[in-house]
Design a protein around this motif. Structure first.
Motif, mmCIF file in Angstrom:
data_model
loop_
_atom_site.group_PDB
_atom_site.id
_atom_site.type_symbol
_atom_site.label_atom_id
_atom_site.label_comp_id
_atom_site.label_asym_id
_atom_site.label_seq_id
_atom_site.Cartn_x
_atom_site.Cartn_y
_atom_site.Cartn_z
ATOM 1 N N SER A 122 0.834 -1.200 0.000
ATOM 2 C CA SER A 122 0.000 0.000 0.000
ATOM 3 C C SER A 122 0.865 1.244 0.000
ATOM 4 O O SER A 122 1.974 1.256 0.553
ATOM 5 C CB SER A 122 -0.911 0.005 1.232
ATOM 6 N N GLU A 191 -8.845 -10.917 5.130
ATOM 7 C CA GLU A 191 -8.858 -10.208 3.849
ATOM 8 C C GLU A 191 -10.089 -9.322 3.706
ATOM 9 O O GLU A 191 -10.039 -8.265 3.060
ATOM 10 C CB GLU A 191 -8.762 -11.203 2.685
ATOM 11 N N GLN A 192 -11.206 -9.713 4.319
ATOM 12 C CA GLN A 192 -12.405 -8.878 4.268
ATOM 13 C C GLN A 192 -12.246 -7.632 5.128
ATOM 14 O O GLN A 192 -12.680 -6.537 4.753
ATOM 15 C CB GLN A 192 -13.613 -9.696 4.716
ATOM 16 N N LEU A 195 -10.062 -5.217 3.239
ATOM 17 C CA LEU A 195 -10.823 -4.548 2.188
ATOM 18 C C LEU A 195 -11.709 -3.453 2.767
ATOM 19 O O LEU A 195 -11.810 -2.348 2.208
ATOM 20 C CB LEU A 195 -11.669 -5.572 1.427
ATOM 21 N N GLY A 198 -10.013 -0.235 3.319
ATOM 22 C CA GLY A 198 -9.615 0.523 2.141
ATOM 23 C C GLY A 198 -8.430 -0.036 1.386
ATOM 24 O O GLY A 198 -7.937 0.588 0.439
ATOM 25 N N PHE A 199 -7.953 -1.219 1.776
ATOM 26 C CA PHE A 199 -6.868 -1.872 1.039
ATOM 27 C C PHE A 199 -7.485 -2.669 -0.107
ATOM 28 O O PHE A 199 -8.115 -3.707 0.104
ATOM 29 C CB PHE A 199 -6.067 -2.794 1.954
ATOM 30 N N GLU A 200 -7.288 -2.184 -1.326
ATOM 31 C CA GLU A 200 -7.959 -2.785 -2.474
ATOM 32 C C GLU A 200 -7.279 -4.073 -2.937
ATOM 33 O O GLU A 200 -7.945 -4.973 -3.458
ATOM 34 C CB GLU A 200 -8.029 -1.780 -3.622
ATOM 35 N N GLN A 201 -5.971 -4.175 -2.760
ATOM 36 C CA GLN A 201 -5.262 -5.378 -3.180
ATOM 37 C C GLN A 201 -5.373 -6.464 -2.110
ATOM 38 O O GLN A 201 -5.380 -6.170 -0.912
ATOM 39 C CB GLN A 201 -3.789 -5.073 -3.446
ATOM 40 N N TYR A 202 -5.458 -7.705 -2.561
ATOM 41 C CA TYR A 202 -5.488 -8.828 -1.634
ATOM 42 C C TYR A 202 -4.172 -8.864 -0.854
ATOM 43 O O TYR A 202 -3.112 -8.552 -1.390
ATOM 44 C CB TYR A 202 -5.679 -10.146 -2.396
#
Length: 220
Positions: A122, A191-192, A195, A198-202
């Motif tokens: 990030s 991972e949910q 997300l 605000g972390f869009e990448q896995y």
């Protein structure tokens, strides 16, 4: 005579994509190869009396897995540990074995929370991440939907998160610590949560660092 044992083990990167069913088969084979007689359930389709604390999703490594097993014989825990240790492949680490009363509550009923270390790529600053964590924790309701083979499942993601913290953030790589619900009523998915922050990448990696059991403190 039935004897009950608890195993503390870990799953490394080599085996993060092994399914729950395959993992159960692995343990059954490990006991069989070690010539340790497992106890089985009764009925038309007997199964080994092996149970896990909280099944680990695919793609996640761990140093804090727990397994309960019933045997038809008594073995001193050190002897059981050494016999099983010889059957461990690369990717599975056996750390400890101890005996439990046969009538003790089930492992699943005692599991409350799982702790994770989540690494993410990030460009967010420390301040942005801290603000996102604070905003998340201040909310009482975060509607969420998770798709399954049986259809979408809707729930309040906030109720699955006990603690969140920023561990480190340097050169575009951030690490988050998460303490998520992991009981019979529901389990949080790292991972949910990432997300929702605000972390869009896995996540680059997710590692389970501990389990919290009722009356047993922290297992790691």
């Amino acid at each position: 005579m039935l004897t009950r044992y608890r195993l503390h083990y870990g799953r490394e990167k080599d085996l993060i994509y092994i399914s729950h069913l395959d993992l159960m088969r692995f343990w059954e084979r490990a006991f069989r190869r070690a010539r340790i007689p497992l106890a089985y359930t009764e009925g038309f389709t007997p199964h080994p009396r092996i149970s896990l604390a909280s099944p680990l999703p695919l793609g996640i490594s761990s140093e804090a897995e727990l397994l309960d097993v019933f045997l038809h014989i008594f073995l001193p825990p050190p002897s059981l540990f050494e016999s099983l240790k010889k059957q461990m492949p690369s990717g599975i680490g056996l750390y400890r074995v101890w005996r439990l009363p046969a009538e003790a509550p089930s492992l699943q009923s005692q599991t409350q929370f799982a702790e994770y270390l989540v690494n993410l790529d990030s460009n967010k600053s420390d301040e942005e991440i801290q603000d996102a964590i604070k905003s998340f924790l201040l909310k009482e309701d975060i509607p969420w939907q998770h798709s399954r083979d049986t259809g979408p499942r809707r729930y309040n993601l906030r109720l699955l998160v006990k603690e969140l913290r920023l561990v480190s953030c340097k050169d575009g790589r951030c690490s988050l610590g998460m303490k998520l619900k992991a009981d019979t009523t529901g389990s949080g998915r790292p991972e949910q949560v990432a997300l929702a922050l605000g972390f869009e990448q896995y996540p680059v990696s997710i590692h389970r660092t501990g389990l919290v059991l009722k009356g047993a403190g922290f297992i790691s």
